[in-house]
Design a protein around this motif. Structure first.
Motif, PDB file in Angstrom:
ATOM      1  N   TRP A 291       0.756  -1.258   0.070  1.00  0.00           N
ATOM      2  CA  TRP A 291      -0.059  -0.142   0.033  1.00  0.00           C
ATOM      3  C   TRP A 291       0.768   1.086   0.005  1.00  0.00           C
ATOM      4  O   TRP A 291       0.550   2.331  -0.556  1.00  0.00           O
ATOM      5  CB  TRP A 291      -0.972  -0.103   1.196  1.00  0.00           C
ATOM      6  CG  TRP A 291      -2.060  -1.001   1.202  1.00  0.00           C
ATOM      7  CD1 TRP A 291      -2.305  -2.037   1.787  1.00  0.00           C
ATOM      8  CD2 TRP A 291      -3.155  -0.887   0.135  1.00  0.00           C
ATOM      9  NE1 TRP A 291      -3.392  -2.947   1.425  1.00  0.00           N
ATOM     10  CE2 TRP A 291      -3.573  -2.306   0.335  1.00  0.00           C
ATOM     11  CE3 TRP A 291      -3.234  -0.346  -1.276  1.00  0.00           C
ATOM     12  CZ2 TRP A 291      -4.930  -2.589  -0.634  1.00  0.00           C
ATOM     13  CZ3 TRP A 291      -4.201  -0.539  -1.852  1.00  0.00           C
ATOM     14  CH2 TRP A 291      -5.219  -1.912  -1.649  1.00  0.00           C
TER      15      TRP A 291
ATOM     16  N   ALA B  15      -1.784   2.180   3.481  1.00  0.00           N
ATOM     17  CA  ALA B  15      -3.285   1.614   3.216  1.00  0.00           C
ATOM     18  C   ALA B  15      -4.267   2.737   3.620  1.00  0.00           C
ATOM     19  O   ALA B  15      -5.235   3.152   2.934  1.00  0.00           O
ATOM     20  CB  ALA B  15      -3.452   0.457   4.104  1.00  0.00           C
TER      21      ALA B  15
ATOM     22  N   GLN C 169      -9.815  -3.702   1.774  1.00  0.00           N
ATOM     23  CA  GLN C 169      -8.453  -3.837   2.371  1.00  0.00           C
ATOM     24  C   GLN C 169      -8.155  -4.946   3.281  1.00  0.00           C
ATOM     25  O   GLN C 169      -7.390  -5.766   3.355  1.00  0.00           O
ATOM     26  CB  GLN C 169      -7.739  -2.646   2.575  1.00  0.00           C
ATOM     27  CG  GLN C 169      -7.459  -1.601   1.660  1.00  0.00           C
ATOM     28  CD  GLN C 169      -7.142  -0.074   1.997  1.00  0.00           C
ATOM     29  OE1 GLN C 169      -7.754   0.214   2.784  1.00  0.00           O
ATOM     30  NE2 GLN C 169      -5.907   0.274   1.493  1.00  0.00           N
TER      31      GLN C 169
END
Length: 250
Positions: A49, A144, A193
């Motif tokens: 990420w 992320a 995610q």
């Protein structure tokens, strides 16, 4: 005397900030305040990420440099306002999925005023400040969290805003939809995610994502609606007081 006092005060403030920073690093306290908390993602996904978010951040720096050196009236002040708006709203944390939290994102205002790319930089600054100085955690998951909140959210919100304006929808409704859908898309992204890392034993990634979305929806749907109304109020106040012109730097 005033100059000496100012210098002493500045140095003292810097020393106190450094002490607080080192104390937070040496004596960490578990926090559950970020979208995805510290240690929630495996190292491989953290690196992934960060790598995905890096190009957006670099381009955002380029766009921000243009704004800072712009001769447009109040450009720097409005940039600071957008950053403060993100910081205040995203600091209002509510417990949600284990290892995560729900909160407004505040990215709609800056997205409409400066475009989505700038939000990647403002968002990272805000998330770092919250992680280091407010003990919200999220350093390893910064990539992320940045991707969901300051990249996907603003891109979706910006697309919705431009589409609504092209269809002759009023500015206020367009802005409301921009802020609300930017918020929702952030948590849709966060759900996937988490689902990729923690798939459901029976239904896999999709099933896990649906479950995460169901939990987030309880808090995030009303929060996003409230954020949309607040964003419209703030933006209209800025425009009505001639502090900014619509799409001035887009």
């Amino acid at each position: 005397m005033k100059t000496i006092f100012s210098k002493y005060f500045s140095r003292s403030s810097l020393v106190l900030c450094l002490i607080a920073l080192f104390y937070g690093i040496l004596y960490p306290v578990p926090a559950h305040a970020m979208h995805i908390m510290e240690g929630m993602l495996p190292p491989v996904w953290c690196i992934f990420w960060f790598a995905v978010s890096a190009p957006f951040f670099i381009y955002g720096l380029y766009r921000m440099q243009k704004i800072v050196h712009s001769t447009k009236q109040n450009a720097k002040i409005m940039l600071a306002l957008c950053g403060a708006f993100v910081f205040v709203l995203s600091s209002l944390k509510m417990p949600s999925v284990t290892g995560s939290s729900s909160h407004p994102t505040g990215v709609g205002l800056g997205t409409v005023m400066f475009g989505p790319s700038v939000m990647a930089v403002l968002g990272v600054i805000v998330l770092l400040f919250q992680a280091l100085l407010l003990a919200h955690g999220g350093l390893t998951t910064l990539g992320a969290n940045c991707f969901s909140m300051t990249i996907v959210g603003p891109l979706i919100g910006f697309g919705v805003y431009k589409l609504c304006r092209a269809l002759k929808v009023s500015r206020s409704i367009s802005l409301f939809l921009c802020a609300m859908l930017a918020d929702w898309s952030t948590y849709v992204t966060t759900s996937f995610q988490l689902a990729v890392v923690f798939p459901d034993p029976n239904s896999g990634v999709v099933g896990a994502a649906v479950k995460f979305l169901g939990i987030y929806a309880v808090t995030q749907i009303p929060l996003a609606i409230a954020e949309g109304f607040l964003t419209v109020i703030v933006y209209n106040l800025v425009i009505s007081n001639n502090l900014w012109k619509e799409s001035a730097l887009l």
